[in-house]
Write an enzyme that holds these catalytic residues in place. Sequence first.
Site, PDB file in Angstrom:
ATOM      1  N   ASN A  18     -18.252  -0.527   3.038  1.00 13.75           N
ATOM      2  CA  ASN A  18     -17.347  -1.584   2.915  1.00 13.75           C
ATOM      3  C   ASN A  18     -16.260  -1.653   3.868  1.00 13.75           C
ATOM      4  OD1 ASN A  18     -15.795  -3.629   1.504  1.00 13.75           O
ATOM      5  ND2 ASN A  18     -14.513  -1.931   0.497  1.00 13.75           N
ATOM      6  N   GLN A  28       5.221  -5.383  -1.082  1.00 15.42           N
ATOM      7  CA  GLN A  28       4.660  -4.543  -2.232  1.00 15.42           C
ATOM      8  C   GLN A  28       5.643  -3.395  -2.163  1.00 15.42           C
ATOM      9  OE1 GLN A  28       0.764  -2.839  -1.206  1.00 15.42           O
ATOM     10  NE2 GLN A  28       0.357  -2.371  -3.222  1.00 15.42           N
ATOM     11  N   LYS A  52       2.775   0.523  11.586  1.00 17.00           N
ATOM     12  CA  LYS A  52       1.388   0.651  12.208  1.00 17.00           C
ATOM     13  C   LYS A  52       1.047  -0.443  12.872  1.00 17.00           C
ATOM     14  CE  LYS A  52      -2.449   1.475   9.322  1.00 17.00           C
ATOM     15  NZ  LYS A  52      -3.290   2.330   8.738  1.00 17.00           N
ATOM     16  N   LEU A 107      -3.621  -7.412   4.202  1.00 19.26           N
ATOM     17  CA  LEU A 107      -2.978  -6.363   3.588  1.00 19.26           C
ATOM     18  C   LEU A 107      -2.380  -5.682   4.790  1.00 19.26           C
ATOM     19  CD1 LEU A 107      -5.183  -5.129   0.806  1.00 19.26           C
ATOM     20  CD2 LEU A 107      -3.659  -7.393   0.819  1.00 19.26           C
ATOM     21  N   ARG A 164      -0.200   8.523   9.784  1.00 14.94           N
ATOM     22  CA  ARG A 164      -1.063   9.253  10.700  1.00 14.94           C
ATOM     23  C   ARG A 164      -0.752   8.775  11.941  1.00 14.94           C
ATOM     24  NH1 ARG A 164      -6.606   8.842   7.776  1.00 14.94           N
ATOM     25  NH2 ARG A 164      -5.520   7.065   6.630  1.00 14.94           N
ATOM     26  N   TYR A 213      23.135  -7.574  48.362  1.00 17.68           N
ATOM     27  CA  TYR A 213      24.152  -7.335  47.279  1.00 17.68           C
ATOM     28  C   TYR A 213      25.574  -6.720  47.828  1.00 17.68           C
ATOM     29  CZ  TYR A 213      25.194  -5.124  42.663  1.00 17.68           C
ATOM     30  OH  TYR A 213      25.898  -4.948  41.355  1.00 17.68           O
TER      31      TYR A 213
HETATM   32  C1  UD1 Z   1     -10.363   0.826   1.873  1.00 17.26           C
HETATM   33  C2  UD1 Z   1     -11.553   0.447   0.796  1.00 17.26           C
HETATM   34  C3  UD1 Z   1     -12.841   1.052   1.494  1.00 17.26           C
HETATM   35  C4  UD1 Z   1     -13.130   0.548   2.714  1.00 17.26           C
HETATM   36  C5  UD1 Z   1     -12.227   0.764   3.689  1.00 17.26           C
HETATM   37  C6  UD1 Z   1     -12.424   0.260   4.964  1.00 17.26           C
HETATM   38  C7  UD1 Z   1     -10.563   0.211  -1.440  1.00 17.26           C
HETATM   39  C8  UD1 Z   1     -10.164   0.892  -2.515  1.00 17.26           C
HETATM   40  N1  UD1 Z   1     -11.089   0.936  -0.395  1.00 17.26           N
HETATM   41  O1  UD1 Z   1     -10.343   2.225   1.790  1.00 17.26           O
HETATM   42  O2  UD1 Z   1     -13.900   0.711   0.545  1.00 17.26           O
HETATM   43  O3  UD1 Z   1     -14.470   1.375   3.145  1.00 17.26           O
HETATM   44  O4  UD1 Z   1     -10.950   0.281   3.167  1.00 17.26           O
HETATM   45  O5  UD1 Z   1     -11.434   0.635   5.940  1.00 17.26           O
HETATM   46  O6  UD1 Z   1     -10.075  -0.751  -1.090  1.00 17.26           O
HETATM   47  N2  UD1 Z   1      -2.845  -1.513   1.561  1.00 17.26           N
HETATM   48  C9  UD1 Z   1      -1.691  -2.167   1.010  1.00 17.26           C
HETATM   49  N3  UD1 Z   1      -1.388  -1.493  -0.083  1.00 17.26           N
HETATM   50  C10 UD1 Z   1      -1.872  -0.585  -1.031  1.00 17.26           C
HETATM   51  C11 UD1 Z   1      -2.783   0.229  -0.415  1.00 17.26           C
HETATM   52  C12 UD1 Z   1      -3.490  -0.348   0.721  1.00 17.26           C
HETATM   53  O7  UD1 Z   1      -1.335  -2.870   1.658  1.00 17.26           O
HETATM   54  O8  UD1 Z   1      -1.320  -0.542  -1.835  1.00 17.26           O
HETATM   55  C13 UD1 Z   1      -3.459  -1.723   2.831  1.00 17.26           C
HETATM   56  C14 UD1 Z   1      -3.453  -0.668   4.036  1.00 17.26           C
HETATM   57  O9  UD1 Z   1      -2.281  -0.764   4.605  1.00 17.26           O
HETATM   58  C15 UD1 Z   1      -4.550  -0.973   4.779  1.00 17.26           C
HETATM   59  C16 UD1 Z   1      -5.533  -1.399   3.669  1.00 17.26           C
HETATM   60  O10 UD1 Z   1      -4.896  -2.101   2.711  1.00 17.26           O
HETATM   61  O11 UD1 Z   1      -4.438  -1.837   5.814  1.00 17.26           O
HETATM   62  C17 UD1 Z   1      -6.634  -0.482   3.238  1.00 17.26           C
HETATM   63  O12 UD1 Z   1      -5.907   0.584   2.561  1.00 17.26           O
HETATM   64  P1  UD1 Z   1      -6.352   2.036   2.712  1.00 17.26           P
HETATM   65  O13 UD1 Z   1      -5.508   2.870   1.913  1.00 17.26           O
HETATM   66  O14 UD1 Z   1      -6.423   2.452   4.163  1.00 17.26           O
HETATM   67  O15 UD1 Z   1      -7.862   1.950   2.071  1.00 17.26           O
HETATM   68  P2  UD1 Z   1      -9.093   3.062   2.435  1.00 17.26           P
HETATM   69  O16 UD1 Z   1      -9.088   4.367   1.545  1.00 17.26           O
HETATM   70  O17 UD1 Z   1      -9.189   3.132   4.187  1.00 17.26           O
END
Ligand code: UD1
Length: 456
Positions: free
Chosen positions: A167, A73, A22, A8, A15, A385
């Site tokens: 997690n 996505q 990123k 993902l 940020r 040169y």
């Molecule tokens: C997520 C987890 C959380 C975990 C944490 C670890 C969920 C709901 N929560 O939270 O339990 O402790 O990661 O870091 O999964 N991303 C996409 N598409 C989206 C949303 C996210 O590609 O629509 C990717 C982001 O780029 C990122 C990752 O998924 O690499 C995690 O997404 P993020 O929004 O950071 O989740 P957290 O709130 O950190």
Amino acid sequence: MHLTVVILAAGQGTRMRSDLPKVLHPVGGRPMLARVVDAARSLNPQRIGIVHGHGGDQVRARFHDSPLEWVAQERQLGTAHAVAQALPLARPDDLLLVLYGDVPLILPSTLERLVTAMDEADLALLTVHLDDPKGYGRIVRDDRGQVLRIVEEKDASPVEREIREVNTGILAARAADLSRWIGQIGNDNAQGEFYLTDAIELAVADDRRVQAVVARDAREVMGVNDKRQLAEVERAWQRRQAEALMRDGVTLLDPARFDLRGTLHAGRDVVIDIDVIIEGEVTLGDGVRIGAHTILRDCTIGAGSDIRPHSIVEQAEIGERCLIGPFARIRPDTALADEVHVGNFVELKKARVAAASKINHLSYVGDAEVGARVNIGAGTITCNYDGANKHLTTIGDDAFIGSDTSLVAPVTVGAGATIGAGSVVTRDAPPGELTVTRAKQQTIPGWKRPVKQPKP
Ligand code: UD1
Ligand code: MG
């Protein structure tokens, strides 16, 4: 077993406050996403899919020569939605492993533990214990220790927020199962997102076996959301590499002040002083010493050579028992044979220098072929040169170039020739002879220095 890895990487990375997506920010000189892809490849998966969003074209361009599947996505509706976009890549009975493009230090051995856990589970998730679990989803277990569900911090009760097992986001399940669970996930939660983490509760409700694998080292699952975390991850990566080098016998005078942004092959009894940066592919022979504040990039340094402090060596080959620096700059396409000495404030570029020659002080030697046992005096310059083209300077074995000589290329100094100090050599100097071009010294007898007239 058929394995599909989904990474993902669609998050905006707001940020980071950067124009660079990123997952392209480097850790140890390599984009974070490339490190995750490396870890994924170590499992020999059939397919690696990357879910991208913001900056997708830039990210894809960086990986144009790797066999990866790209899935867009369009809107970031949550981690479950992100995985759903990649599900068509997998066959129903594939094992699907979900990784994160911004969690770059994940170790192949940990991923193997997760995949192995799937032998006896229907869903395996990677968790970690943190002293400060803030921001992470918490792992809720029953009183027998069975995982029940994950609750996101924003949805957690005060009691749940006390849980320190969190997690990491990384999990594995059969594609068909994940597909079914994801189909049931809604977005009725504090963030209005489709949480992949809800799959755990659904698996438990289905009476399926959920297994948590606990990561041994929290540094391995650190995620990067901002520049502060990027720096922390960089330090952790550097520490890991420094420890591996020290295990192999390299002496690092301070592992906290050592940066490897590439690959280092080091022989026995290599000693590296503080604040050394190594980039690209670098090979150090047995007994090599690298002085403080030195930068080495894509180079080979032969056994017993000593690179003294504040030197920069780039795309060069250095022989055995050479002395380089302090304050030497060795630029691309330079090759030094054994026992060459290059001293302070000497710049070499595209120079081949045969054994036991010395260029010890304040010189520029570029586009040059230098023989063996040559002595190049302080302040010697190859004028390579002409404003449009580069020309070659050739210096034969055993030549002696006096200090402050300009060698105007193309020009050849014969073997055993001597050039008088302060010469500007524009024509070939014959072997074995003294060539000198400076004006003859004269003394004007009785000459008086002007004196200031006293003010009237
Ligand atoms: C997520 C987890 C959380 C975990 C944490 C670890 C969920 C709901 N929560 O939270 O339990 O402790 O990661 O870091 O999964 N991303 C996409 N598409 C989206 C949303 C996210 O590609 O629509 C990717 C982001 O780029 C990122 C990752 O998924 O690499 C995690 O997404 P993020 O929004 O950071 O989740 P957290 O709130 O950190
Ligand atoms: Mg996150």
